[in-house]
Structure formats: C-alpha cells, structure tokens
Design a protein around this motif. Structure first.
Motif, PDB file in Angstrom:
ATOM      1  N   ILE A 283      30.709  21.582 -38.506  1.00  0.00           N
ATOM      2  CA  ILE A 283      29.565  20.667 -38.521  1.00  0.00           C
ATOM      3  C   ILE A 283      28.468  21.201 -39.435  1.00  0.00           C
ATOM      4  CG2 ILE A 283      27.771  19.611 -37.086  1.00  0.00           C
ATOM      5  CD1 ILE A 283      29.700  19.900 -34.698  1.00  0.00           C
ATOM      6  N   THR A 284      27.826  20.297 -40.154  1.00  0.00           N
ATOM      7  CA  THR A 284      26.621  20.662 -40.898  1.00  0.00           C
ATOM      8  C   THR A 284      25.628  19.502 -40.871  1.00  0.00           C
ATOM      9  OG1 THR A 284      25.738  21.516 -42.996  1.00  0.00           O
ATOM     10  CG2 THR A 284      27.461  19.846 -43.152  1.00  0.00           C
ATOM     11  N   PHE A 285      24.363  19.844 -40.784  1.00  0.00           N
ATOM     12  CA  PHE A 285      23.278  18.893 -41.025  1.00  0.00           C
ATOM     13  C   PHE A 285      22.002  19.698 -41.248  1.00  0.00           C
ATOM     14  CE2 PHE A 285      23.544  19.182 -36.320  1.00  0.00           C
ATOM     15  CZ  PHE A 285      22.243  19.518 -35.972  1.00  0.00           C
ATOM     16  N   GLY A 286      21.004  19.051 -41.789  1.00  0.00           N
ATOM     17  CA  GLY A 286      19.733  19.718 -42.065  1.00  0.00           C
ATOM     18  C   GLY A 286      19.024  19.153 -43.286  1.00  0.00           C
ATOM     19  N   TRP A 319      36.122  22.723 -24.897  1.00  0.00           N
ATOM     20  CA  TRP A 319      36.122  22.534 -26.354  1.00  0.00           C
ATOM     21  C   TRP A 319      35.490  23.775 -27.002  1.00  0.00           C
ATOM     22  CZ3 TRP A 319      38.769  18.307 -27.807  1.00  0.00           C
ATOM     23  CH2 TRP A 319      38.877  17.252 -26.912  1.00  0.00           C
ATOM     24  N   PRO A 320      36.256  24.844 -27.146  1.00  0.00           N
ATOM     25  CA  PRO A 320      35.653  26.120 -27.556  1.00  0.00           C
ATOM     26  C   PRO A 320      35.490  26.339 -29.049  1.00  0.00           C
ATOM     27  CG  PRO A 320      37.966  26.444 -27.039  1.00  0.00           C
ATOM     28  CD  PRO A 320      37.665  25.003 -26.761  1.00  0.00           C
ATOM     29  N   TYR A 321      36.069  25.475 -29.900  1.00  0.00           N
ATOM     30  CA  TYR A 321      36.193  25.818 -31.319  1.00  0.00           C
ATOM     31  C   TYR A 321      35.209  25.023 -32.173  1.00  0.00           C
ATOM     32  CZ  TYR A 321      40.597  27.289 -29.232  1.00  0.00           C
ATOM     33  OH  TYR A 321      41.532  27.840 -28.404  1.00  0.00           O
ATOM     34  N   MET A 322      34.079  25.631 -32.468  1.00  0.00           N
ATOM     35  CA  MET A 322      33.065  24.986 -33.290  1.00  0.00           C
ATOM     36  C   MET A 322      32.495  25.991 -34.287  1.00  0.00           C
ATOM     37  SD  MET A 322      29.732  22.697 -32.153  1.00  0.00           S
ATOM     38  CE  MET A 322      28.465  23.975 -32.064  1.00  0.00           C
ATOM     39  N   VAL A 323      32.223  25.517 -35.499  1.00  0.00           N
ATOM     40  CA  VAL A 323      31.583  26.310 -36.551  1.00  0.00           C
ATOM     41  C   VAL A 323      30.448  25.468 -37.116  1.00  0.00           C
ATOM     42  CG1 VAL A 323      31.897  27.521 -38.750  1.00  0.00           C
ATOM     43  CG2 VAL A 323      33.790  27.409 -37.108  1.00  0.00           C
ATOM     44  N   PHE A 324      29.321  26.104 -37.425  1.00  0.00           N
ATOM     45  CA  PHE A 324      28.186  25.383 -38.004  1.00  0.00           C
ATOM     46  C   PHE A 324      27.873  25.945 -39.382  1.00  0.00           C
ATOM     47  CE2 PHE A 324      23.770  24.209 -38.788  1.00  0.00           C
ATOM     48  CZ  PHE A 324      23.747  22.888 -38.368  1.00  0.00           C
ATOM     49  N   SER A 325      27.482  25.052 -40.293  1.00  0.00           N
ATOM     50  CA  SER A 325      27.125  25.456 -41.647  1.00  0.00           C
ATOM     51  C   SER A 325      25.704  25.032 -41.972  1.00  0.00           C
ATOM     52  CB  SER A 325      28.096  24.838 -42.667  1.00  0.00           C
ATOM     53  OG  SER A 325      27.696  25.147 -43.987  1.00  0.00           O
ATOM     54  N   VAL A 326      24.924  25.958 -42.510  1.00  0.00           N
ATOM     55  CA  VAL A 326      23.568  25.668 -42.957  1.00  0.00           C
ATOM     56  C   VAL A 326      23.635  25.024 -44.340  1.00  0.00           C
ATOM     57  CG1 VAL A 326      21.362  26.712 -43.613  1.00  0.00           C
ATOM     58  CG2 VAL A 326      22.623  27.582 -41.631  1.00  0.00           C
ATOM     59  N   GLY A 376      27.998  32.344 -29.497  1.00  0.00           N
ATOM     60  CA  GLY A 376      29.173  32.852 -30.195  1.00  0.00           C
ATOM     61  C   GLY A 376      29.740  31.884 -31.213  1.00  0.00           C
ATOM     62  N   VAL A 377      28.933  30.910 -31.643  1.00  0.00           N
ATOM     63  CA  VAL A 377      29.378  29.954 -32.654  1.00  0.00           C
ATOM     64  C   VAL A 377      29.118  30.549 -34.041  1.00  0.00           C
ATOM     65  CG1 VAL A 377      28.988  27.670 -33.674  1.00  0.00           C
ATOM     66  CG2 VAL A 377      28.934  27.965 -31.183  1.00  0.00           C
ATOM     67  N   PRO A 378      30.133  30.710 -34.888  1.00  0.00           N
ATOM     68  CA  PRO A 378      29.887  31.211 -36.239  1.00  0.00           C
ATOM     69  C   PRO A 378      28.972  30.270 -37.023  1.00  0.00           C
ATOM     70  CG  PRO A 378      32.234  31.289 -35.709  1.00  0.00           C
ATOM     71  CD  PRO A 378      31.575  30.491 -34.620  1.00  0.00           C
ATOM     72  N   VAL A 379      28.029  30.849 -37.743  1.00  0.00           N
ATOM     73  CA  VAL A 379      27.111  30.090 -38.582  1.00  0.00           C
ATOM     74  C   VAL A 379      27.285  30.552 -40.028  1.00  0.00           C
ATOM     75  CG1 VAL A 379      24.711  29.516 -39.098  1.00  0.00           C
ATOM     76  CG2 VAL A 379      25.453  29.754 -36.720  1.00  0.00           C
ATOM     77  N   ILE A 380      27.681  29.643 -40.897  1.00  0.00           N
ATOM     78  CA  ILE A 380      27.873  29.957 -42.309  1.00  0.00           C
ATOM     79  C   ILE A 380      26.568  29.688 -43.046  1.00  0.00           C
ATOM     80  CG2 ILE A 380      29.155  29.360 -44.398  1.00  0.00           C
ATOM     81  CD1 ILE A 380      31.524  28.608 -42.612  1.00  0.00           C
ATOM     82  N   ASP A 381      26.023  30.710 -43.677  1.00  0.00           N
ATOM     83  CA  ASP A 381      24.718  30.620 -44.317  1.00  0.00           C
ATOM     84  C   ASP A 381      24.865  30.239 -45.787  1.00  0.00           C
ATOM     85  OD1 ASP A 381      22.031  32.947 -45.096  1.00  0.00           O
ATOM     86  OD2 ASP A 381      22.084  30.780 -45.073  1.00  0.00           O
ATOM     87  N   ASN A 382      25.005  28.964 -46.054  1.00  0.00           N
ATOM     88  CA  ASN A 382      25.052  28.508 -47.436  1.00  0.00           C
ATOM     89  C   ASN A 382      23.705  28.624 -48.127  1.00  0.00           C
ATOM     90  OD1 ASN A 382      27.702  27.633 -48.145  1.00  0.00           O
ATOM     91  ND2 ASN A 382      27.499  25.989 -46.663  1.00  0.00           N
ATOM     92  N   TYR A 383      22.633  28.618 -47.354  1.00  0.00           N
ATOM     93  CA  TYR A 383      21.304  28.537 -47.963  1.00  0.00           C
ATOM     94  C   TYR A 383      20.990  29.768 -48.812  1.00  0.00           C
ATOM     95  CZ  TYR A 383      16.383  27.930 -48.749  1.00  0.00           C
ATOM     96  OH  TYR A 383      15.171  27.805 -49.374  1.00  0.00           O
TER      97      TYR A 383
END
Length: 453
Positions: A283-286, A319-326, A376-383
């Motif tokens: 998931i990503t938003f912002g 539903w344990p499998y979620m990743v977030f992207s900045v 414990g959700v991985p956050v990918i720091d694209n910013y």
C-alpha cells in the motif's frame, strides 16, 4: 547523496525563509532524520525504514532451503552473466531487474513479439510503453542502484521473487506511483503470466468488480470512474503454484477503511470478497495530501495512517502480510527561489536546500514510520532515497503529454528498485512455505479479461 551529506543539509539551519512554527517543526524533523540515518548506516539499507521482524526467528517462516528448492524449480530460466556471448539489444547487457529479463530468458519464456512483449522491451526509443528512461539516464540510475545493499540488485532476478509469490495474490494499492510500480513488476515477471489471457479483472463478477472500482474513488472523483484505472491482475498458474499480481488504483488513505458496514473501504472489501489469508497487501498513499508543494492536509493524512495502522493491529492475526511505501520526492518542488516551475521546462531541478516542501515530505515519511513500525509492518522509504534522483524522471520525449514530468519516475529506475525492497520486505514477513498455500491447496483464479467486464 550520502547519509552524512543529507544529515548536514537537513540540520544546516537553512530555514530562514520559513515561519517560526515551520522552522521548529523542521528542526524536530531533522533530528528524527539524523537518528534514522545513523541507525541506517549501521544496517544494510536506509531505504527500508521499518522491518522489525526477523525471518530467521519466526516460526513458520520460509526456510532458506525451501526457498532454494523453489527457486531451483523456477518455471523460467535466464542466462547468467557468463552465458552472455551475444549482445542482441541494449537490454542484453543490463541486470535482469533493469530490463535484462527481456533477452536473457532461455526457457519457459513468453512471447517477445506480442503486445505485452513489446511493452516490456524497455527500448529507449519505443513509444509503446509509457515513461521509459532515455539512454542517457540509464547509467546514472544504475549507479544509484549499485549503492543499495552493496549492489545486490545487480544479481536479483524474477526467479528470486518466484518463491514469495506462489499461491497468493500480491495486491498493489495506491496512486500513480503504485501504477508505475505495477507496470514495472508486470514486465519484470513477464514470463510468469499468460500473455494470451492479458490482464484479468480482479473478480469474474461484474458487480464485485464495479463495487471495488467505485470504493477506490475519492469523493471528488465519484462522478467519473474513468479517472481511476480499473482493478486488474496478471495471472500465473502451473502444476506447482498459482499466483496473481493485482493493481487497485486509489489515491487517498480514507478510501481503504470505512466506518460504514454497508460501504466497506477498499482493503475491507478485498479481504471480505476477493483475498485469501496468505495474500500480501502493498500500500502507498500520501502525495494527494499535498497541494502546490506547501499546502499539507496534515491532520487528515495522520488520521488515515493511524486508522490503517489500527485496522492492521486489530486484524493482523488473520491478515498478517502488509507492506507500506512512502511516496517519493516531488522534484517539481525543487525550483530555485524566485523560479516558478512549469511543465514547459526541459529538466527537473535538483535538491538544493531545505524548504517547507521537504519538511512536509519528511513528516509524511516519519508519520508512517512511527505508526507502522510498532506493528512490525515494513515501511519502504522512497522519499529520502529519491531526493537525489532528479535525473530519473520522465522526460519530455518519453511523456505521452509531451511535458517534462518531475513527479513520476521513468523505467527502468525507481519502480524497479522498489521491486527489490518489496522482495526484501516479503522475505521478512512470516510467509507460508514456498509452493504451498496457507489452506494447503493450490488456489484457482479464473480470468475474465478486464476489458470485457
């Protein structure tokens, strides 16, 4: 830009033009960034901000042996670097992740001559695919990629990703940046899905497909469904496993979780009607909370992030499998002082000094990191990673609109780098054993062409 350089720039005190409140906020953001950067330098990556889970310590995690077996049974084969005796095209000498998959496939390959094959050639002179990098941009992008995890991306291929996709759907949920990511992974995995089927609807039910499409619409878009891409999937199925990668186009976090049980949000609807327990939600938003670079709907964004984090916390046992992207840095906001950027300009401006837009961008990243790291959700720091990639945007020549695009990144580039970080994130999650679903059965995914529904 090195971590030290970024930290120096962040805390150099160049906030004289800001209002006092913004300057104080910037200072606090800088302190958080420096702490994050110092922490990052002690680890293998600064791009993946939050990854609290250790795959080696989790029960039920995919073992290295299981992954190795699944990789070795990969239904597609690619020539290694030592096998490259001919240079058929520009892609042939490229790493697999950055287009090399096109000419290095040696067995189990899909057609290179059909529509999908031509879209994935990534020929810099092609007008078939949107947003391709020009020839001069590609060496610079590879130089940036070489800095990640000691150049591990250069050896990464589709068969490495294969064990983590079996018997599940990877749901890609987000705005146009996620759409670019979908285009990238659709090509990276071009030999793992049936080109004859094309893109499939997320459901064979026209009613469910429409419900999902409508749920994704931000209220300002409710009158025009064409403003969002229809939900769509690519499908892989063989004797060992079945998998899908599906893209759901939605631009705001409010559309994911609804308080109205009669009108569930996108994530709720997927989990109620579409998804299986082993599925992964990326998931990503912002970006859609910032207007004219400095107008930030901060309270609304923070509430959306927290609502998603709370929802995950309440449902993660199921539903344990979620990743977030900045979202990445927007170089339309880098115009020098006194210059008004517009789409007629021929280049994107580099980051020069701290400004209010950067304070907002770092706030967007830090809010997500704070909310999701606790779960414990991985956050990918694209910013922070993309700040120095002003030369990796879609050029005037490669844009269908004929305008310089300093918001979206060309391919192969940042979207392909994100594939690597999603792979690293999926490795860290407690996924079921490669080749076997959580229910113990291989799922089936009937395909209705998305154009027909």
């Amino acid at each position: 830009m090195t971590e030290v350089e970024l930290a120096k720039r962040c805390c150099s005190g160049k906030h004289g033009k800001l209002k006092l409140a913004a300057a104080i906020f910037a200072l606090l953001s800088c302190i958080a960034v420096v702490i994050a950067l110092v922490t990052c330098t002690l680890t293998t990556s600064c791009h993946l901000l939050s990854n609290q889970q250790s795959s080696s310590a989790q029960s039920g995690a995919v073992t290295e042996a299981a992954v190795r077996r699944s990789t070795e049974s990969c239904p597609v084969q690619y020539k290694s670097g030592s096998d490259l005796t001919d240079q058929v095209s520009v892609n042939f000498t490229q790493p697999l992740l950055f287009g090399g998959y096109y000419d290095r496939c040696s067995a189990g390959c899909q057609s290179r001559q059909d529509e999908w094959g031509q879209r994935c050639k990534l020929d810099p002179t092609s007008k078939i695919a949107w947003g391709l990098c020009e020839t001069w941009q590609r060496p610079r992008i590879l130089q940036e990629a070489m800095k990640i995890d000691n150049g591990a991306l250069m050896q990464f291929g589709p068969c490495d990703m294969y064990p983590y996709l079996g018997n599940r759907t990877l749901w890609l949920i987000g705005d146009s940046h996620m759409k670019s990511f979908y285009f990238a992974i659709r090509c990276f995995l071009m030999d793992f899905w049936d080109h004859n089927l094309g893109e499939c609807a997320a459901s064979n039910s026209p009613l469910l497909q429409l419900q999902l499409h409508t749920a994704a619409l931000f209220p300002q878009q409710q009158q025009n469904l064409t403003q969002l891409t229809k939900p769509r999937c690519i499908l892989h199925q063989d004797l060992m496993a079945a998998s899908r990668v599906c893209f759901i186009h939605t631009v705001r976090g409010e559309m994911l979780i609804s308080d109205d049980p009669e009108k569930p949000g996108v994530l709720q609807l997927l989990q109620e009607k579409f998804a299986s327990l082993q599925d992964v939600f990326y998931i990503t938003f912002g970006r859609w909370y910032v207007h004219a670079c400095i107008q930030f709907e901060q309270s609304t964004y923070e509430a959306s992030i927290q609502k998603l984090a709370d929802y995950y916390q309440a449902n993660k046992q199921t539903w344990p499998y979620m990743v977030f992207s900045v979202p990445p840095y927007d170089h339309t906001c880098s115009a020098p002082e006194g210059t008004v950027w517009d789409a007629s300009m021929e280049k994107c401006f580099p980051f020069v000094q701290e400004n209010e837009s950067m304070v907002i961008g770092r706030k967007i990243a830090s809010v997500a990191e704070h909310a999701f790291s606790r779960e414990g959700v991985p956050v990918i720091d694209n910013y922070n990673f993309s700040i120095g990639m002003q030369d990796a945007h879609i050029s005037v020549e490669r844009s269908f609109q004929g305008k310089q695009d300093c918001l979206h990144f060309c391919r192969p580039g940042l979207p392909e780098m994100d594939i690597w970080y999603l792979y690293e994130s999926m490795k860290s999650l407690d996924v079921s054993q490669a080749g076997q679903s959580a229910e113990g059965e291989t799922p089936t995914y009937p395909c209705t062409p998305v154009a027909n529904i």
